[in-house]
Scaffold this active site. Structure first.
Site, PDB file in Angstrom:
ATOM      1  N   ASN A   1      12.649  -8.288 -51.189  1.00 52.90           N
ATOM      2  CA  ASN A   1      12.205  -6.905 -51.305  1.00 52.90           C
ATOM      3  C   ASN A   1      11.702  -6.369 -49.973  1.00 52.90           C
ATOM      4  O   ASN A   1      12.432  -5.677 -49.259  1.00 52.90           O
ATOM      5  CB  ASN A   1      11.133  -6.799 -52.398  1.00 52.90           C
ATOM      6  CG  ASN A   1      10.899  -5.373 -52.830  1.00 52.90           C
ATOM      7  OD1 ASN A   1      11.174  -4.434 -52.102  1.00 52.90           O
ATOM      8  ND2 ASN A   1      10.399  -5.197 -54.033  1.00 52.90           N
ATOM      9  N   ASP A   2      10.506  -6.738 -49.610  1.00 51.43           N
ATOM     10  CA  ASP A   2       9.925  -6.181 -48.386  1.00 51.43           C
ATOM     11  C   ASP A   2      10.772  -6.459 -47.147  1.00 51.43           C
ATOM     12  O   ASP A   2      10.817  -5.644 -46.232  1.00 51.43           O
ATOM     13  CB  ASP A   2       8.515  -6.750 -48.169  1.00 51.43           C
ATOM     14  CG  ASP A   2       7.551  -6.258 -49.234  1.00 51.43           C
ATOM     15  OD1 ASP A   2       7.789  -5.166 -49.779  1.00 51.43           O
ATOM     16  OD2 ASP A   2       6.569  -6.960 -49.526  1.00 51.43           O
ATOM     17  N   VAL A   3      11.443  -7.619 -47.126  1.00 48.86           N
ATOM     18  CA  VAL A   3      12.163  -8.001 -45.906  1.00 48.86           C
ATOM     19  C   VAL A   3      13.424  -7.181 -45.697  1.00 48.86           C
ATOM     20  O   VAL A   3      14.078  -7.297 -44.665  1.00 48.86           O
ATOM     21  CB  VAL A   3      12.526  -9.503 -45.909  1.00 48.86           C
ATOM     22  CG1 VAL A   3      11.267 -10.343 -45.922  1.00 48.86           C
ATOM     23  CG2 VAL A   3      13.448  -9.851 -47.040  1.00 48.86           C
TER      24      VAL A   3
END
Lengths: 457, 98
Positions: free
Chosen positions: A383-385
């Site tokens: 997700n964040d990456v």
């Protein structure tokens, strides 16, 4: 110096050489397995030699302790899941720190006092080792899910500093006063308390950095106690690990675009500040069959695995699917973000477990320029990456973190269990992008569905 | 006992070795290497054995015993964990890629 002592010293020397050569070999995937065996040989030699060191007693206790602890540690390490490896490193590292602190304690309670220089170093080693011990124990408990991820309380920094300063002052008192029992006790109590307090507010994503830091601290403590005991093998091995550990800690922090100071003293994701950018577009779902055929007819697919894949234990299914794609002539690559999983390199280990050859796995720097040429980026449990907001929104907590440019692929397929935000709590603009399709479901089930879809073609 | 200044030299050189060994490591090996270095500082076990070996009072024996237990856990656990991780690194069967 009698002959036996020379033989023992020689064995320690060879062990130190083997440790360094072993670590050197561990830094390349080709030779890594030989490396750990060399280091293991060095360790066995050193332990064996210690039994022949003149002037020792309590052999029965010694052998009993080694046999029981060794067997328990062996069994536990053998039976734990691959996804749980990070906390195993934490706990075994903590044991090393605790051992160093306990060695210092034995020296301190001894009747004949040490000379001042050795005494101060013993206390310093005890301080460092004790912090590494209790801090690692908390890190273990957090990763194992035994306690709440982050704990805050008012005036936390102030209290932590006070406890630390208290421990240091007691340490100084120990050195200058000839170590009465109650000061020793209080010193260790405060040291251990500080390790706990220091680790409490540190959250999941920062855990690897902290474990690595404790690893370095333990190395340092071992090196210092090695000097106190006059044992060069301990000094060398300890300091080598200490230096390597500090460098590794910095590399990890850098990969996450966080300074070590921020990891230790700021509260990650405590309060999202500023208003979030408006998100344009909406989430567009896709069926597994359609996703499978999209990828089967692609020329190049880049898989972006994240921690979600590890939790779902979907790596085997995903690799099976990728093998099917390969049979159809699709160029498949795996892109690993430096902090994918729970530790740098953790995702590589999980993929390796599933049988993915390491030369199909690429780092962020190697793969990012390839995304624009990829037909499909398959994002699974990450997700964040892959959140493009890290490039654009200075107010976002993940702003500035290097990301994988999955959004630049022609199509993006995201396998995701639900609609929640990532670990940082930030909405992911990638999911709303024009070229993104969402494949909702458990990673493993969706993996099977993709395999079925590819086989049906 | 090792002279103070010699000890400083040992510490300095060992620190450079540690730095050098890690500086070229690929990200893929960060976790296994952390685990491997975790195993190496398990050498604390021999210090713990010496401490227990010299212990005389029951208090010294108790603490020394704890030190050996913890040290042995570090050694054995650290080794098995590292071994298990590295066991899984294998090369691609295809020859065209290096």
């Amino acid at each position: 110096m009698n002959t036996m002592l020379i033989v023992v010293q020689l064995a320690y020397f060879i062990a130190a050489v083997l440790f360094i050569l072993g670590l050197k070999r561990m830094s390349s995937p080709r030779t890594a397995r030989v490396g750990i065996m060399w280091a293991g040989g060095g360790m066995a030699l050193a332990v064996l030699a210690t039994f022949f060191q003149p002037g020792l007693g309590n052999y029965a206790l010694m052998i009993f302790a080694i046999a029981v602890a060794g067997a328990a540690a062996w069994w536990w390490a053998k039976h734990v899941q691959m996804t749980d490896m990070p906390q195993m490193i934490a706990i075994y590292n903590g044991m090393g720190g605790g051992s160093a602190a306990a060695i210092a304690a034995v020296e301190l309670v001894r009747d004949e006092p040490l000379e001042l220089r050795l005494m101060s170093l013993a206390v310093l080693g005890a301080l460092i080792g004790g912090i590494a011990f209790s801090g690692s124990a908390i890190a273990f408990a957090k990763l194992q899910g035994l306690m709440d991820k982050t704990i805050y309380f008012p005036n936390q920094q102030l209290i932590n500093s006070a406890v630390f300063i208290g421990a240091v002052l007691l340490g100084i008192a120990l050195v200058t006063s000839g170590a009465p029992g109650w000061i020793i006790f209080l010193f260790f109590a405060l040291t251990l308390a500080f390790g706990v307090l220091m680790t409490l507010p540190i959250g999941g994503a920062d855990m690897p950095v902290v474990i690595s830091l404790y690893n370095a601290l333990t190395g340092l403590a071992v090196g210092i106690e090695g000097y106190v005991l006059g044992n060069p093998a301990m000094m060398i091995a300890g300091i080598v690990v200490g230096a390597a550990g500090f460098l590794l800690t910095q590399l990890m922090a850098k990969a996450m675009n966080r300074s070590l100071a921020k990891v230790l003293f700021s509260q990650f994701g405590a309060k999202p500040k500023g208003k979030e950018e408006e998100i344009e577009g909406d989430l567009k779902p896709i069926e597994a069959n359609d996703a499978a055929s999209l990828m089967a007819y692609a020329e190049k697919v880049i898989v972006v695995p994240g921690y979600g894949m590890a939790v779902a234990q979907a790596q085997h299914k995903i690799w099976e699917f990728c093998e099917l794609l390969q049979e159809r002539g699709v160029d498949v690559k795996f892109a690993i973000h430096p902090v994918a999983g729970r530790m740098p390199g953790h995702m590589n280990v999980l993929l390796a477990e599933a049988g993915v050859p390491y030369d199909m796995i690429y780092d962020l720097d190697e793969i990012n320029e390839e995304f624009p040429t990829a037909d499909v980026a398959l994002v699974i449990g990450a997700n964040d990456v892959v959140n493009p907001i890290a490039r654009t929104d200075p107010d976002s907590p993940i702003y500035g973190m290097p990301i994988l440019d999955a959004d630049k692929a022609e199509n993006v397929i995201v396998i995701k269990r639900g609609k929640g935000a990532g670990f940082s709590g930030v909405e992911n603009h990638l999911f709303y992008a024009e070229n993104t399709r969402m494949l909702y479901g458990d990673g493993q089930k969706m993996g099977s569905a993709l395999i079925a879809g590819a086989k049906a073609m | 006992m090792i002279e103070g200044i010699i000890a400083l030299y040992i510490f300095m050189l060992a620190a450079f070795v540690g730095y050098e060994v890690i500086s070229k490591v690929p990200v893929i090996l960060h976790t296994p290497l952390m685990s491997g270095s975790n195993f190496v500082h398990g050498i604390v076990l021999i210090g713990a054995m010496v401490a227990l070996g010299h212990a005389e009072t029951w208090m010294e024996q108790l603490i020394g015993f704890i030190a050996v237990v913890l040290g042995a856990g570090n050694v054995v656990g650290g080794y098995v964990v590292t071994e298990r991780m590295l066991e899984m690194f294998k090369e691609s069967k295809r020859e065209d890629k290096k």
